[in-house]
Write a protein that holds these residues in place. Structure first.
Motif, PDB file in Angstrom:
ATOM      1  N   LEU A  57      16.921  17.087  59.862  1.00 50.41           N
ATOM      2  CA  LEU A  57      15.605  17.171  60.494  1.00 50.41           C
ATOM      3  C   LEU A  57      14.854  18.428  60.095  1.00 50.41           C
ATOM      4  O   LEU A  57      15.333  19.540  60.305  1.00 50.41           O
ATOM      5  CB  LEU A  57      15.775  17.135  62.025  1.00 50.41           C
ATOM      6  N   ASP A  58      13.659  18.237  59.549  1.00 49.98           N
ATOM      7  CA  ASP A  58      12.765  19.356  59.280  1.00 49.98           C
ATOM      8  C   ASP A  58      12.075  19.763  60.580  1.00 49.98           C
ATOM      9  O   ASP A  58      11.750  18.905  61.412  1.00 49.98           O
ATOM     10  CB  ASP A  58      11.722  18.938  58.230  1.00 49.98           C
ATOM     11  N   LEU A  59      11.855  21.055  60.777  1.00 56.99           N
ATOM     12  CA  LEU A  59      11.183  21.523  61.992  1.00 56.99           C
ATOM     13  C   LEU A  59       9.689  21.267  61.970  1.00 56.99           C
ATOM     14  O   LEU A  59       9.060  21.182  63.014  1.00 56.99           O
ATOM     15  CB  LEU A  59      11.415  23.036  62.171  1.00 56.99           C
ATOM     16  N   ASP A  60       9.106  21.171  60.788  1.00 59.40           N
ATOM     17  CA  ASP A  60       7.649  21.136  60.656  1.00 59.40           C
ATOM     18  C   ASP A  60       7.199  19.792  60.120  1.00 59.40           C
ATOM     19  O   ASP A  60       6.887  19.642  58.948  1.00 59.40           O
ATOM     20  CB  ASP A  60       7.198  22.272  59.721  1.00 59.40           C
ATOM     21  N   MET A  61       7.188  18.782  61.017  1.00 61.96           N
ATOM     22  CA  MET A  61       6.740  17.447  60.632  1.00 61.96           C
ATOM     23  C   MET A  61       5.557  17.042  61.491  1.00 61.96           C
ATOM     24  O   MET A  61       5.402  17.526  62.620  1.00 61.96           O
ATOM     25  CB  MET A  61       7.858  16.414  60.840  1.00 61.96           C
ATOM     26  N   PRO A  62       4.697  16.151  60.990  1.00 66.32           N
ATOM     27  CA  PRO A  62       3.581  15.660  61.812  1.00 66.32           C
ATOM     28  C   PRO A  62       4.084  15.063  63.125  1.00 66.32           C
ATOM     29  O   PRO A  62       5.074  14.340  63.156  1.00 66.32           O
ATOM     30  CB  PRO A  62       2.953  14.572  60.924  1.00 66.32           C
ATOM     31  N   GLY A  63       3.416  15.435  64.222  1.00 66.84           N
ATOM     32  CA  GLY A  63       3.778  14.901  65.533  1.00 66.84           C
ATOM     33  C   GLY A  63       4.784  15.723  66.289  1.00 66.84           C
ATOM     34  O   GLY A  63       5.211  15.331  67.383  1.00 66.84           O
ATOM     35  N   THR A  64       5.184  16.879  65.746  1.00 72.26           N
ATOM     36  CA  THR A  64       6.162  17.716  66.428  1.00 72.26           C
ATOM     37  C   THR A  64       5.677  19.158  66.519  1.00 72.26           C
ATOM     38  O   THR A  64       4.781  19.573  65.789  1.00 72.26           O
ATOM     39  CB  THR A  64       7.521  17.708  65.708  1.00 72.26           C
ATOM     40  N   HIS A  65       6.293  19.897  67.421  1.00 74.16           N
ATOM     41  CA  HIS A  65       6.048  21.331  67.544  1.00 74.16           C
ATOM     42  C   HIS A  65       7.394  22.025  67.676  1.00 74.16           C
ATOM     43  O   HIS A  65       8.080  21.900  68.692  1.00 74.16           O
ATOM     44  CB  HIS A  65       5.168  21.648  68.767  1.00 74.16           C
ATOM     45  N   GLY A  66       7.790  22.734  66.624  1.00 74.37           N
ATOM     46  CA  GLY A  66       9.032  23.495  66.681  1.00 74.37           C
ATOM     47  C   GLY A  66      10.244  22.640  67.002  1.00 74.37           C
ATOM     48  O   GLY A  66      10.516  21.638  66.333  1.00 74.37           O
ATOM     49  N   PRO A  81      24.464  13.274  65.678  1.00 77.29           N
ATOM     50  CA  PRO A  81      24.396  14.693  65.301  1.00 77.29           C
ATOM     51  C   PRO A  81      23.106  14.993  64.531  1.00 77.29           C
ATOM     52  O   PRO A  81      22.642  14.177  63.731  1.00 77.29           O
ATOM     53  CB  PRO A  81      25.624  14.887  64.403  1.00 77.29           C
ATOM     54  N   VAL A  82      22.548  16.166  64.795  1.00 78.19           N
ATOM     55  CA  VAL A  82      21.311  16.585  64.141  1.00 78.19           C
ATOM     56  C   VAL A  82      21.538  17.934  63.477  1.00 78.19           C
ATOM     57  O   VAL A  82      22.074  18.860  64.102  1.00 78.19           O
ATOM     58  CB  VAL A  82      20.149  16.713  65.150  1.00 78.19           C
ATOM     59  N   VAL A  83      21.143  18.048  62.218  1.00 81.27           N
ATOM     60  CA  VAL A  83      21.168  19.327  61.514  1.00 81.27           C
ATOM     61  C   VAL A  83      19.742  19.667  61.105  1.00 81.27           C
ATOM     62  O   VAL A  83      19.049  18.837  60.506  1.00 81.27           O
ATOM     63  CB  VAL A  83      22.071  19.274  60.268  1.00 81.27           C
ATOM     64  N   ILE A  84      19.299  20.866  61.444  1.00 79.22           N
ATOM     65  CA  ILE A  84      17.972  21.318  61.035  1.00 79.22           C
ATOM     66  C   ILE A  84      18.025  21.760  59.581  1.00 79.22           C
ATOM     67  O   ILE A  84      18.913  22.514  59.179  1.00 79.22           O
ATOM     68  CB  ILE A  84      17.487  22.491  61.918  1.00 79.22           C
ATOM     69  N   VAL A  85      17.079  21.274  58.789  1.00 80.36           N
ATOM     70  CA  VAL A  85      16.911  21.718  57.403  1.00 80.36           C
ATOM     71  C   VAL A  85      15.489  22.248  57.301  1.00 80.36           C
ATOM     72  O   VAL A  85      14.527  21.497  57.365  1.00 80.36           O
ATOM     73  CB  VAL A  85      17.139  20.572  56.400  1.00 80.36           C
ATOM     74  N   SER A  86      15.353  23.563  57.171  1.00 81.01           N
ATOM     75  CA  SER A  86      14.037  24.183  57.343  1.00 81.01           C
ATOM     76  C   SER A  86      13.830  25.338  56.369  1.00 81.01           C
ATOM     77  O   SER A  86      14.792  25.935  55.867  1.00 81.01           O
ATOM     78  CB  SER A  86      13.908  24.705  58.784  1.00 81.01           C
ATOM     79  N   ALA A  87      12.553  25.636  56.140  1.00 80.73           N
ATOM     80  CA  ALA A  87      12.208  26.792  55.313  1.00 80.73           C
ATOM     81  C   ALA A  87      12.387  28.100  56.064  1.00 80.73           C
ATOM     82  O   ALA A  87      12.351  29.180  55.465  1.00 80.73           O
ATOM     83  CB  ALA A  87      10.764  26.674  54.825  1.00 80.73           C
TER      84      ALA A  87
END
Length: 221
Positions: A57-66, A81-87
């Protein structure tokens, strides 16, 4: 090598979704990737793929905040299970992701081999964080935990309305965006205020943005 897996890749950049899939192909004998490029599509694929082994899951997608999408997933699909993949590269943000329920945090700048190793560890039941984040102190407060719980109590449509409130949209604009009546949006807003335990749409928007601030680096705040 894992025999087989189904992985949801949620990121609004198609080239990065493709790169992630390439990084993971050799981990499995058979692997199915399901893509999402917004919260709306993530909601649908999560519902259609309850048997999935992992969400990236990217943190910065349309329709989300953080961390809002992470909080929603943990409440509505707790076995997934969820893994954040982020810049993001701030170790404290990485720690907060785990505190909000992520099974790990992979910086987008990581070499492909590191990404593969992280996913292998999570699928084995471990929590994976970069070395820099292992010794960072988390900053999550009881207030953050309570906020995540309240957001997780929203229905998918209420969640979408809240994210639009956080973006500053008026009821009329939200109704047009979701193709429903303004009266329906007013009913959603009333329910959101009750579940979020706030008195105004402004307070609800501020609360939603708190999860966004939690996902920002300390340097950016």
């Amino acid at each position: 090598m894992v025999d087989q897996a189904r992985i949801i890749v949620a990121d609004d950049h198609p080239l990065f979704r493709e790169a992630l899939q390439q990084a993971l192909m050799d981990l499995f004998e058979r692997v199915t990737f399901v893509e999402a490029d917004s919260f709306e599509s993530l909601e649908q694929v999560a519902q259609d793929n309850e048997e999935a082994d992992l969400v990236l899951l990217d943190l910065d997608m349309p329709g989300t905040h953080g961390f809002s999408a992470l909080a929603w997933l943990r409440a509505n699909h707790p076995a997934l299970p969820v893994v954040i993949v982020s810049a993001a590269t701030d170790p404290q943000v990485m720690r907060r992701a785990v505190e909000f329920g992520s099974a790990g945090f992979i910086p987008k700048s990581s070499p492909l081999g590191v990404i593969a190793e992280a996913v292998r560890s999570v699928l084995a039941g471990e929590i994976w964080l970069p070395e820099a984040a292992l010794h960072a102190d988390g900053e999550q407060t009881t207030e953050d935990e309570e906020l995540a719980r309240r957001i997780a109590s929203l229905t998918p449509q209420q969640f979408r309305v809240l994210m639009m409130l956080a973006d500053g949209l008026l009821n009329k604009q939200i109704a047009a965006e979701l193709d429903v009546s303004e009266a329906t949006i007013k009913a959603h807003v009333t329910a959101i205020l009750r579940k979020m335990e706030v008195r105004s749409r402004t307070q609800a928007a501020v609360a939603a943005r708190r999860l966004e601030r939690a996902a920002q680096s300390s340097e950016a705040r």
